[in-house]
Design a protein around this motif. Sequence first.
Motif, PDB file in Angstrom:
ATOM      1  N   ILE A  95      -5.064   6.575  -0.966  1.00 22.49           N
ATOM      2  CA  ILE A  95      -4.378   5.373  -0.482  1.00 22.49           C
ATOM      3  C   ILE A  95      -4.444   4.376  -1.630  1.00 22.49           C
ATOM      4  O   ILE A  95      -5.538   4.049  -2.101  1.00 22.49           O
ATOM      5  CB  ILE A  95      -5.093   4.805   0.767  1.00 22.49           C
ATOM      6  CG1 ILE A  95      -5.082   5.842   1.899  1.00 22.49           C
ATOM      7  CG2 ILE A  95      -4.449   3.501   1.207  1.00 22.49           C
ATOM      8  CD1 ILE A  95      -5.981   5.467   3.079  1.00 22.49           C
ATOM      9  N   SER A  96      -3.275   3.932  -2.096  1.00 18.53           N
ATOM     10  CA  SER A  96      -3.231   3.022  -3.238  1.00 18.53           C
ATOM     11  C   SER A  96      -2.946   1.602  -2.771  1.00 18.53           C
ATOM     12  O   SER A  96      -1.978   1.374  -2.054  1.00 18.53           O
ATOM     13  CB  SER A  96      -2.125   3.447  -4.215  1.00 18.53           C
ATOM     14  OG  SER A  96      -2.432   4.714  -4.759  1.00 18.53           O
ATOM     15  N   VAL A  97      -3.796   0.667  -3.176  1.00 18.90           N
ATOM     16  CA  VAL A  97      -3.538  -0.754  -2.899  1.00 18.90           C
ATOM     17  C   VAL A  97      -2.902  -1.332  -4.153  1.00 18.90           C
ATOM     18  O   VAL A  97      -3.522  -1.345  -5.222  1.00 18.90           O
ATOM     19  CB  VAL A  97      -4.838  -1.501  -2.539  1.00 18.90           C
ATOM     20  CG1 VAL A  97      -4.541  -2.981  -2.323  1.00 18.90           C
ATOM     21  CG2 VAL A  97      -5.471  -0.895  -1.290  1.00 18.90           C
ATOM     22  N   ASN A  98      -1.645  -1.794  -4.016  1.00 16.46           N
ATOM     23  CA  ASN A  98      -0.876  -2.226  -5.185  1.00 16.46           C
ATOM     24  C   ASN A  98      -0.741  -3.740  -5.291  1.00 16.46           C
ATOM     25  O   ASN A  98      -0.780  -4.289  -6.375  1.00 16.46           O
ATOM     26  CB  ASN A  98       0.519  -1.589  -5.143  1.00 16.46           C
ATOM     27  CG  ASN A  98       0.447  -0.082  -4.992  1.00 16.46           C
ATOM     28  OD1 ASN A  98      -0.339   0.571  -5.685  1.00 16.46           O
ATOM     29  ND2 ASN A  98       1.215   0.477  -4.075  1.00 16.46           N
ATOM     30  N   VAL A 136       0.875  -1.177   0.000  1.00 12.34           N
ATOM     31  CA  VAL A 136       0.000   0.000   0.000  1.00 12.34           C
ATOM     32  C   VAL A 136       0.908   1.221   0.000  1.00 12.34           C
ATOM     33  O   VAL A 136       1.888   1.261   0.745  1.00 12.34           O
ATOM     34  CB  VAL A 136      -0.907   0.002   1.249  1.00 12.34           C
ATOM     35  CG1 VAL A 136      -1.609   1.348   1.423  1.00 12.34           C
ATOM     36  CG2 VAL A 136      -1.927  -1.124   1.171  1.00 12.34           C
ATOM     37  N   GLU A 153       0.924   5.795  -0.458  1.00 11.90           N
ATOM     38  CA  GLU A 153       0.044   6.945  -0.228  1.00 11.90           C
ATOM     39  C   GLU A 153       0.455   8.148  -1.068  1.00 11.90           C
ATOM     40  O   GLU A 153       1.644   8.353  -1.339  1.00 11.90           O
ATOM     41  CB  GLU A 153       0.123   7.378   1.237  1.00 11.90           C
ATOM     42  CG  GLU A 153      -0.564   6.452   2.206  1.00 11.90           C
ATOM     43  CD  GLU A 153      -0.614   7.086   3.593  1.00 11.90           C
ATOM     44  OE1 GLU A 153      -1.682   7.596   3.946  1.00 11.90           O
ATOM     45  OE2 GLU A 153       0.418   7.087   4.292  1.00 11.90           O
TER      46      GLU A 153
END
Length: 578
Positions: A389-392, A382, A384
């Motif tokens: 908030i980016s879930v990768n 994850v 930011e």
Amino acid sequence: MNKAIAVLIFSNFLFVLPSKTILAENRPVDLLPTEKIQRPLPFSQVRLGGELGVRYTAAVCNVLTRTDRYTPSSFAASAAAQPGALWWDWPGDQIGRWLSVLHIAEGSLGCPSAAAYRQTVADTIFPLQSKDGNFGLAGSLKSDDARIPSGNAFALRGLLDAYADTHDSRYLESARRLARYFEAIAPDWEKRQNGNLHEFYGHCLDGLVALYEQGGDAGALDLAKRLGKNATRTQHTHHSLSLCRGLIDLARVTGNKDYLEKAEDYLSWCRENQTVSGGLPEEMPRSPQDEGCALADWIVVNAMMFQLTGDERYFDDAEHTLVNHFFMNQFHTGGFGHRTFSQEIIGGKNWQGWDGQFGSENPGCCSLWGAWALGQISRYIVTETDDAISVNIFSTAEIALPERGVRLAMTGDFPRMTKARVRVECEKPQSFKLALRIPPWTRAMIVKLDGKPVETPKGDRRVVLSRSWQDAAVVDVEFVNELRVIPWPAKEPKGVGVFDGPLCLGLSSNAANLDLAWAVFVNYAGRPVLDPQGRLHVTEASGKAAKTLDPINAQWLTPDAKDPARRRILFQKRTFVE
Ligand SMILES: [Zn+2]
């Protein structure tokens, strides 16, 4: 940005740079687009679970519980370049890698023994640092042995990781003495590789930049900038990619995109020589074996490029190698090493050091660096930006974002990747975007928020949930995957790789004679043909034998480090006439 101020905020540091600035080159420098920067999380905010957690814990335990292998006397041997450590003839190498592993283990696993281990190493090595600043024999300044600066470059990075952990000035002073050694020998190495920077020396860049960031040593940054200008395509994959980490650090600190372009050039050369499984040769462009260290650096370098550019292709490459070739390279011990490397068949027995006592595992470097990379990648699951908030990676993990009062509880079947769930918990109501990565390996991604379908954009790489969040919400993700074939190598295909979602499938030498001409049947649309049970077969030329394929990462707990199984990853393609 007419106020000409760009603010780069990183995990621990704040830099303010004018958007066009004049650096030492006396010309305007193109700066990084700061709005694209993804901030990775501090180690302490990520707790890995699931398969990634098991592999990471196994890798760290394989280092930190082996106090019979990494004894206090072995650190003395590494510091003095005397027999007694695994790679004693690369002085400082074991010291630096070990301190860097302690850095990630203490940060992300809360390893309670780290402080005591670090203290033992420190007490052993400081009296042995030479008067010139390097570890190894006194009088090494004029040596042309490239292993001496290389080992010491890992030591420089490790000392600064230890300083970040402890704020004990002895580590900083030791790093400063070591940096003076690198400065003293720079004229012999900065143009040694056909007029360019030698990668065995040049991977001191990340340590020099860290010395500037943590110690305020402007001279270290000046030296790093001077060296970085001479970086080019060099042969040893691991050291060259370690050098790329330093180039990316330089770009991050100076804002100068030129360093990123050099790193991108090296990555593009690597891509041309990769296997379909995301593997790399130990030496570029060709080698009969891979190296765990190079795979580890490849994953971290791509994650760092994603951090600074926001370009999804880097994360795609990091994930692809992570779940396929790198996981395949890991042994049941938790360690990493060397396996045979070719475009068609990977994974078998080749180099085995120390009279074969560790089999194909290389606990002198790869097992340390593999553990380090798994810890590093946990920070990128994850990331930011100010408003998102980016879930990768959809791995099982507990993510804490205390400055927002937000917690993410992630579960799923990583790396199989059919489904995942992200539970978002907020201490107080607030607005932010949750940006879910749409991986390139899925045909469709179905997202539900608290059970209600969410529209997924066509052709975009993120599903962005922009709303006011409060209490708890549950995001369910389903990946619609299918078997597919990929011609490889892309330029002049020798066959096809077979994939199920993100996973590269292969045929094991335990199951079949890999030297036969195995073929996969496809229909007129180019899609693999399945049997009535829904299984994919490969068939050898006579048509008599048929075998099923397994993910190449699946057998890592088989205790075959002394004679590891080979895996065929390229197949002939035949069109099935119905
Ligand atoms: Zn290695």
